[in-house]
Write an enzyme that holds these catalytic residues in place. Structure first.
Site, PDB file in Angstrom:
ATOM      1  N   HIS A 155       0.786  -1.185   0.020  1.00  0.00           N
ATOM      2  CA  HIS A 155      -0.058   0.078   0.119  1.00  0.00           C
ATOM      3  C   HIS A 155       0.971   1.332  -0.005  1.00  0.00           C
ATOM      4  O   HIS A 155       0.269   2.224   0.340  1.00  0.00           O
ATOM      5  CB  HIS A 155      -0.875   0.053   1.357  1.00  0.00           C
ATOM      6  CG  HIS A 155      -1.988  -1.096   0.943  1.00  0.00           C
ATOM      7  ND1 HIS A 155      -2.715  -1.587   2.124  1.00  0.00           N
ATOM      8  CD2 HIS A 155      -2.397  -1.829  -0.008  1.00  0.00           C
ATOM      9  CE1 HIS A 155      -3.569  -2.372   1.748  1.00  0.00           C
ATOM     10  NE2 HIS A 155      -3.419  -2.694   0.756  1.00  0.00           N
ATOM     11  N   SER A 225      -6.640  -7.481   9.867  1.00  0.00           N
ATOM     12  CA  SER A 225      -8.130  -7.837   9.820  1.00  0.00           C
ATOM     13  C   SER A 225      -8.490  -8.612   8.772  1.00  0.00           C
ATOM     14  O   SER A 225      -9.607  -9.260   8.480  1.00  0.00           O
ATOM     15  CB  SER A 225      -8.982  -6.702   9.922  1.00  0.00           C
ATOM     16  OG  SER A 225      -8.816  -5.741   8.766  1.00  0.00           O
TER      17      SER A 225
HETATM   18  C1  BJW Z   1      -3.288  -7.016  16.534  1.00  0.00           C
HETATM   19  C2  BJW Z   1      -2.627  -6.145  17.453  1.00  0.00           C
HETATM   20  C3  BJW Z   1      -1.520  -6.828  18.193  1.00  0.00           C
HETATM   21  C4  BJW Z   1      -4.284  -5.103  16.842  1.00  0.00           C
HETATM   22  N1  BJW Z   1      -1.105  -7.989  17.814  1.00  0.00           N
HETATM   23  N2  BJW Z   1      -2.677  -8.430  16.286  1.00  0.00           N
HETATM   24  C5  BJW Z   1     -14.659  -7.067  -2.539  1.00  0.00           C
HETATM   25  C6  BJW Z   1     -13.601  -7.895  -3.038  1.00  0.00           C
HETATM   26  C7  BJW Z   1     -12.285  -7.257  -3.597  1.00  0.00           C
HETATM   27  C8  BJW Z   1     -12.035  -6.152  -3.419  1.00  0.00           C
HETATM   28  C9  BJW Z   1     -13.020  -5.200  -3.025  1.00  0.00           C
HETATM   29  C10 BJW Z   1     -14.189  -5.805  -2.403  1.00  0.00           C
HETATM   30  N3  BJW Z   1     -14.997  -4.730  -2.308  1.00  0.00           N
HETATM   31  C11 BJW Z   1     -14.322  -3.634  -2.457  1.00  0.00           C
HETATM   32  C12 BJW Z   1     -12.898  -3.875  -2.888  1.00  0.00           C
HETATM   33  C13 BJW Z   1     -12.050  -2.845  -3.078  1.00  0.00           C
HETATM   34  C14 BJW Z   1     -11.277  -2.359  -1.780  1.00  0.00           C
HETATM   35  C15 BJW Z   1     -11.559  -3.488  -0.769  1.00  0.00           C
HETATM   36  O1  BJW Z   1     -10.903  -4.539  -0.258  1.00  0.00           O
HETATM   37  N4  BJW Z   1     -12.228  -2.896   0.213  1.00  0.00           N
HETATM   38  C16 BJW Z   1     -12.859  -3.859   1.450  1.00  0.00           C
HETATM   39  C17 BJW Z   1     -12.918  -2.872   2.786  1.00  0.00           C
HETATM   40  C18 BJW Z   1     -13.888  -4.400   1.200  1.00  0.00           C
HETATM   41  N5  BJW Z   1      -9.817  -2.655  -2.088  1.00  0.00           N
HETATM   42  C19 BJW Z   1      -9.174  -1.655  -2.928  1.00  0.00           C
HETATM   43  O2  BJW Z   1      -9.862  -0.757  -3.212  1.00  0.00           O
HETATM   44  C20 BJW Z   1      -7.902  -1.926  -3.231  1.00  0.00           C
HETATM   45  N6  BJW Z   1      -7.620  -1.360  -4.508  1.00  0.00           N
HETATM   46  C21 BJW Z   1      -8.371  -2.148  -5.568  1.00  0.00           C
HETATM   47  O3  BJW Z   1      -8.830  -3.217  -5.319  1.00  0.00           O
HETATM   48  O4  BJW Z   1      -8.022  -1.894  -6.724  1.00  0.00           O
HETATM   49  C22 BJW Z   1      -8.693  -2.661  -7.924  1.00  0.00           C
HETATM   50  C23 BJW Z   1      -8.290  -1.845  -9.015  1.00  0.00           C
HETATM   51  C24 BJW Z   1      -7.688  -2.460 -10.145  1.00  0.00           C
HETATM   52  C25 BJW Z   1      -7.236  -1.723 -11.197  1.00  0.00           C
HETATM   53  C26 BJW Z   1      -7.500  -0.265 -11.342  1.00  0.00           C
HETATM   54  C27 BJW Z   1      -8.068   0.307 -10.508  1.00  0.00           C
HETATM   55  C28 BJW Z   1      -8.574  -0.464  -9.108  1.00  0.00           C
HETATM   56  C29 BJW Z   1      -6.871  -0.830  -2.679  1.00  0.00           C
HETATM   57  C30 BJW Z   1      -6.911  -0.801  -1.185  1.00  0.00           C
HETATM   58  C31 BJW Z   1      -6.052  -0.075  -0.403  1.00  0.00           C
HETATM   59  C32 BJW Z   1      -6.194   0.159   1.269  1.00  0.00           C
HETATM   60  N7  BJW Z   1      -5.728   1.372   1.524  1.00  0.00           N
HETATM   61  C33 BJW Z   1      -5.446   1.388   2.990  1.00  0.00           C
HETATM   62  C34 BJW Z   1      -5.067   2.813   3.347  1.00  0.00           C
HETATM   63  C35 BJW Z   1      -3.555   3.131   2.900  1.00  0.00           C
HETATM   64  C36 BJW Z   1      -2.940   4.506   2.969  1.00  0.00           C
HETATM   65  C37 BJW Z   1      -3.169   4.925   4.483  1.00  0.00           C
HETATM   66  O5  BJW Z   1      -2.599   4.443   5.224  1.00  0.00           O
HETATM   67  O6  BJW Z   1      -3.689   5.980   4.898  1.00  0.00           O
HETATM   68  O7  BJW Z   1      -4.541   0.662   3.625  1.00  0.00           O
HETATM   69  S1  BJW Z   1      -7.182   1.171   3.786  1.00  0.00           S
HETATM   70  C38 BJW Z   1      -6.346   0.367   5.379  1.00  0.00           C
HETATM   71  O8  BJW Z   1      -6.553  -1.089   5.324  1.00  0.00           O
HETATM   72  C39 BJW Z   1      -4.985   0.499   4.967  1.00  0.00           C
HETATM   73  C40 BJW Z   1      -4.321  -0.979   5.406  1.00  0.00           C
HETATM   74  O9  BJW Z   1      -3.088  -1.351   5.060  1.00  0.00           O
HETATM   75  C41 BJW Z   1      -5.608  -1.974   5.078  1.00  0.00           C
HETATM   76  C42 BJW Z   1      -5.463  -3.151   5.770  1.00  0.00           C
HETATM   77  O10 BJW Z   1      -5.734  -2.876   7.170  1.00  0.00           O
HETATM   78  P1  BJW Z   1      -5.005  -3.782   8.355  1.00  0.00           P
HETATM   79  O11 BJW Z   1      -3.510  -3.534   8.169  1.00  0.00           O
HETATM   80  O12 BJW Z   1      -5.406  -4.895   8.216  1.00  0.00           O
HETATM   81  O13 BJW Z   1      -5.284  -2.977   9.657  1.00  0.00           O
HETATM   82  P2  BJW Z   1      -6.881  -3.050  10.633  1.00  0.00           P
HETATM   83  O14 BJW Z   1      -6.877  -2.217  11.158  1.00  0.00           O
HETATM   84  O15 BJW Z   1      -7.989  -3.608   9.504  1.00  0.00           O
HETATM   85  O16 BJW Z   1      -6.730  -4.505  11.327  1.00  0.00           O
HETATM   86  C43 BJW Z   1      -5.649  -4.556  12.535  1.00  0.00           C
HETATM   87  C44 BJW Z   1      -5.785  -6.056  12.956  1.00  0.00           C
HETATM   88  O17 BJW Z   1      -4.733  -6.145  13.828  1.00  0.00           O
HETATM   89  C45 BJW Z   1      -7.024  -6.354  13.558  1.00  0.00           C
HETATM   90  O18 BJW Z   1      -7.225  -7.776  13.145  1.00  0.00           O
HETATM   91  C46 BJW Z   1      -6.569  -6.602  15.006  1.00  0.00           C
HETATM   92  O19 BJW Z   1      -7.285  -7.446  15.870  1.00  0.00           O
HETATM   93  C47 BJW Z   1      -4.997  -6.851  15.160  1.00  0.00           C
HETATM   94  N8  BJW Z   1      -4.266  -6.174  15.959  1.00  0.00           N
HETATM   95  N9  BJW Z   1      -3.189  -5.099  17.477  1.00  0.00           N
HETATM   96  C48 BJW Z   1      -1.597  -8.710  16.813  1.00  0.00           C
HETATM   97  N10 BJW Z   1      -0.847  -6.141  18.992  1.00  0.00           N
END
Ligand code: BJW
Ligand code: ZN
Length: 285
Positions: A155, A225
């Site tokens: 990302h 997550s």
């Molecule tokens: C602990 C802990 C400890 C806490 N020890 N554990 C259906 C199918 C497929 C795709 C989609 C869909 N519906 C929509 C989409 C598209 C969308 C998507 O997936 N949406 C879903 C929400 C449904 N995806 C996109 O848009 C992506 N692009 C894409 O699909 O492009 C298609 C395309 C193709 C060709 C041309 C054009 C387009 C892009 C996704 C970008 C995500 N961006 C972000 C922001 C980044 C910038 C920023 O930082 O500002 O990325 S969103 C945010 O979520 C960030 C993260 O990397 C990402 C994932 O989150 P993460 O890391 O999992 O964090 P959390 O907070 O969710 O979870 C934390 C976890 O830790 C929890 O489980 C806790 O329990 C645990 N935890 N403390 C161990 N100490």
């Protein structure tokens, strides 16, 4: 004492995800066959020790113990800030200064943070493994700061900025960053080089990540997550290709039922114990 919760499943195709019926069947099989031969941590260490090629997928949870907020869940960034107001191409076009102020605040917060024992354990694991790829969804740069080297940033990075005019990208570590929004030498507006919802991931990064997930013997899924695609598909790809997949998380996720082993606890506590020297002779089950 390490809080550990074990789910121990035989490898199976991700197709089982398709219906609740299959999921129920799988859980039934699980409850009928869960006879632990090793404690969960010992089992995970045995699998790690036996793996030649290791891949790791990390998410915001691994940086939580460095004081960096996660996105979802208690204290998560999305509780106070709506992504569509700050972290989408449309939000940036509407109000680049507001979006930049939020990123500038996060850059300040990360610049004051240190890698934690979870990051360091993974850097240590890279030294021991014959083949190792760290795939991260995080943009904070803490894995590199901890010493990891073969990193794929799916990302993007908080520490890179890109010109919307000429496309030029540069490293920028100024904290605080001024003026906001920053301008390119060509006069264009610079944006954070991170991936927002609806944007494609860097092609090379997602290809390399998919290759690592489908070629590894073992995938560790840490602190994510597992809801944001395409990153969330990588564990399924690993399972489909025959790898063992171990999840480390403080909470269950949508992937938990499909992981071969699920270790419940903090990355900063579990990963150092997992990586602590494991003789390869510990035979895998
Ligand atoms: C602990 C802990 C400890 C806490 N020890 N554990 C259906 C199918 C497929 C795709 C989609 C869909 N519906 C929509 C989409 C598209 C969308 C998507 O997936 N949406 C879903 C929400 C449904 N995806 C996109 O848009 C992506 N692009 C894409 O699909 O492009 C298609 C395309 C193709 C060709 C041309 C054009 C387009 C892009 C996704 C970008 C995500 N961006 C972000 C922001 C980044 C910038 C920023 O930082 O500002 O990325 S969103 C945010 O979520 C960030 C993260 O990397 C990402 C994932 O989150 P993460 O890391 O999992 O964090 P959390 O907070 O969710 O979870 C934390 C976890 O830790 C929890 O489980 C806790 O329990 C645990 N935890 N403390 C161990 N100490
Ligand atoms: Zn430019």
């Amino acid at each position: 004492m390490l809080p550990c919760f074990l789910v121990f499943l035989p490898p199976s195709p991700p197709l089982l995800k398709l219906t609740p019926l299959f999921a129920a069947l799988r859980l039934t099989i699980l409850s009928a066959t869960t006879h632990l031969r090793l404690d969960p941590l010992a089992q995970a260490r045995a699998w790690l020790g036996a793996a030649r090629s290791i891949a790791v997928l990390t998410g915001a949870g691994i940086s939580a113990e460095s004081g960096i907020p996660t996105f979802r869940g208690p204290g998560g960034l999305w509780n106070n800030h709506r992504p569509e107001e700050l972290a989408t191409p449309e939000a940036f076009a509407r109000n680049p200064k507001l979006s930049w102020e939020w990123y500038d605040w996060r850059r300040q917060r990360v610049s004051a943070a240190q890698p934690n024992p979870g990051h360091r354990a993974l850097a240590g694991l890279e030294q021991k493994a014959a083949e190792f790829t760290l795939i991260t969804q995080n943009v904070d740069g803490l894995h590199r700061a901890a010493g990891s080297r073969n990193i794929i940033e799916l990302h993007g990075s908080l520490w890179r900025i890109r010109c919307l005019g000429c496309g030029r990208e540069e490293e920028n570590r100024a904290v605080p960053l001024r003026p906001l929004p920053p301008q390119c030498t060509c006069g264009g507006l610079m944006r954070p080089a991170v991936v927002w919802f609806g944007e494609a991931l860097p092609v090379d990064a997602i290809h390399r990540a998919a290759r690592a997930a489908s070629q590894c013997d073992l995938l560790l899924v840490c602190g994510t997550s597992a809801v944001v695609y395409p990153a969330a598909a990588l564990p399924d790809q690993a399972i489909a290709a025959g790898a063992r997949v171990i999840e480390v998380n403080i909470e269950p996720t949508p992937f938990t039922d499909y992981a071969h082993l699920s270790l419940r606890g903090r990355c900063g506590e579990i990963l150092p114990q997992l990586v602590a020297s494991t003789p390869a002779s510990e035979s895998p089950l």
